[in-house]
Design an enzyme around this catalytic site. Structure first.
Site, PDB file in Angstrom:
ATOM      1  N   ASN A 145     -52.077 -92.178 -31.222  1.00 32.27           N
ATOM      2  CA  ASN A 145     -52.067 -92.351 -29.772  1.00 32.27           C
ATOM      3  C   ASN A 145     -53.494 -92.679 -29.348  1.00 32.27           C
ATOM      4  O   ASN A 145     -54.438 -91.990 -29.737  1.00 32.27           O
ATOM      5  CB  ASN A 145     -51.594 -91.068 -29.074  1.00 32.27           C
ATOM      6  CG  ASN A 145     -50.116 -90.825 -29.282  1.00 32.27           C
ATOM      7  OD1 ASN A 145     -49.328 -91.762 -29.286  1.00 32.27           O
ATOM      8  ND2 ASN A 145     -49.736 -89.573 -29.470  1.00 32.27           N
ATOM      9  N   HIS A 156     -56.748 -88.849 -34.816  1.00 33.63           N
ATOM     10  CA  HIS A 156     -55.806 -88.117 -35.664  1.00 33.63           C
ATOM     11  C   HIS A 156     -54.575 -88.987 -35.856  1.00 33.63           C
ATOM     12  O   HIS A 156     -54.114 -89.650 -34.934  1.00 33.63           O
ATOM     13  CB  HIS A 156     -55.434 -86.770 -35.035  1.00 33.63           C
ATOM     14  CG  HIS A 156     -55.082 -86.842 -33.579  1.00 33.63           C
ATOM     15  ND1 HIS A 156     -56.028 -86.924 -32.585  1.00 33.63           N
ATOM     16  CD2 HIS A 156     -53.871 -86.885 -32.967  1.00 33.63           C
ATOM     17  CE1 HIS A 156     -55.421 -87.000 -31.414  1.00 33.63           C
ATOM     18  NE2 HIS A 156     -54.110 -86.984 -31.612  1.00 33.63           N
TER      19      HIS A 156
HETATM   20  P1  5GP Z   1     -52.382 -86.768 -29.041  1.00 35.50           P
HETATM   21  O1  5GP Z   1     -51.486 -86.840 -27.841  1.00 35.50           O
HETATM   22  O2  5GP Z   1     -53.853 -86.626 -28.673  1.00 35.50           O
HETATM   23  O3  5GP Z   1     -52.142 -87.873 -30.030  1.00 35.50           O
HETATM   24  O4  5GP Z   1     -51.926 -85.457 -29.792  1.00 35.50           O
HETATM   25  C1  5GP Z   1     -52.673 -84.294 -29.908  1.00 35.50           C
HETATM   26  C2  5GP Z   1     -51.848 -83.339 -30.751  1.00 35.50           C
HETATM   27  O5  5GP Z   1     -52.676 -82.255 -31.108  1.00 35.50           O
HETATM   28  C3  5GP Z   1     -50.636 -82.765 -30.027  1.00 35.50           C
HETATM   29  O6  5GP Z   1     -49.470 -83.058 -30.764  1.00 35.50           O
HETATM   30  C4  5GP Z   1     -50.921 -81.275 -29.956  1.00 35.50           C
HETATM   31  O7  5GP Z   1     -49.771 -80.485 -30.103  1.00 35.50           O
HETATM   32  C5  5GP Z   1     -51.923 -81.071 -31.079  1.00 35.50           C
HETATM   33  N1  5GP Z   1     -52.879 -79.999 -30.868  1.00 35.50           N
HETATM   34  C6  5GP Z   1     -53.631 -79.800 -29.761  1.00 35.50           C
HETATM   35  N2  5GP Z   1     -54.425 -78.721 -29.918  1.00 35.50           N
HETATM   36  C7  5GP Z   1     -54.164 -78.240 -31.159  1.00 35.50           C
HETATM   37  C8  5GP Z   1     -54.668 -77.129 -31.890  1.00 35.50           C
HETATM   38  O8  5GP Z   1     -55.523 -76.360 -31.452  1.00 35.50           O
HETATM   39  N3  5GP Z   1     -54.168 -76.933 -33.137  1.00 35.50           N
HETATM   40  C9  5GP Z   1     -53.225 -77.757 -33.670  1.00 35.50           C
HETATM   41  N4  5GP Z   1     -52.800 -77.463 -34.908  1.00 35.50           N
HETATM   42  N5  5GP Z   1     -52.726 -78.809 -33.007  1.00 35.50           N
HETATM   43  C10 5GP Z   1     -53.180 -79.044 -31.768  1.00 35.50           C
END
Ligand code: 5GP
Ligand code: ZN
Length: 113
Positions: free
Chosen positions: A86, A99
């Site tokens: 994303n 990520h």
């Molecule tokens: P994005 O929308 O930025 O691609 O996704 C971020 C992802 O990181 C989300 O799916 C969310 O659940 C995950 N996430 C956010 N904070 C943490 C955290 O502290 N630990 C873990 N394991 N995942 C996280």
């Protein structure tokens, strides 16, 4: 720098790490959207895909390679899976340390919401 994924990589905060090598770390997403939902991140802090430089090409290749190797290891290569970056507001990027989401274990729809 106040980056939650740097803190996970440096083990300053706890996470469920399932893969690590000298360049990358993989850990279970805290809020999984499918039976398998793993985030693969480079140890190097890069905030978003737009800021990947040519010197990072090998690193990004390795990120994808290790994610698909892991998918194979847990048997997802048979049923299929999705790899997602994303990037920015419209895609809903919430954490600004790049990520790669490895999502699988259920049937997914297309196009994504
Ligand atoms: P994005 O929308 O930025 O691609 O996704 C971020 C992802 O990181 C989300 O799916 C969310 O659940 C995950 N996430 C956010 N904070 C943490 C955290 O502290 N630990 C873990 N394991 N995942 C996280
Ligand atoms: Zn970071």
């Amino acid at each position: 720098m106040d980056c939650i994924f740097c803190k996970i990589v440096n083990k300053e905060i706890k996470s469920d790490i399932i893969f690590e090598n000298e360049n990358l770390v993989g850990f279970n997403d805290i809020n999984p959207v499918a039976p398998t939902h793993i985030l693969f991140v480079p140890r190097k802090h890069i905030d978003r895909l737009d800021n990947v430089e040519s010197e990072d090409i090998k690193l990004i290749g390795e990120l994808i390679f290790q994610a698909k190797e892991y998918a194979k290891k847990i048997g997802l290569n048979n049923s299929g899976y999705r790899l997602v970056f994303n990037t920015g507001k419209d895609a809903g990027q919430a954490v600004f340390h790049i990520h790669l989401h490895l999502i699988g274990g259920r049937l997914m729809s297309w196009p994504p919401g």
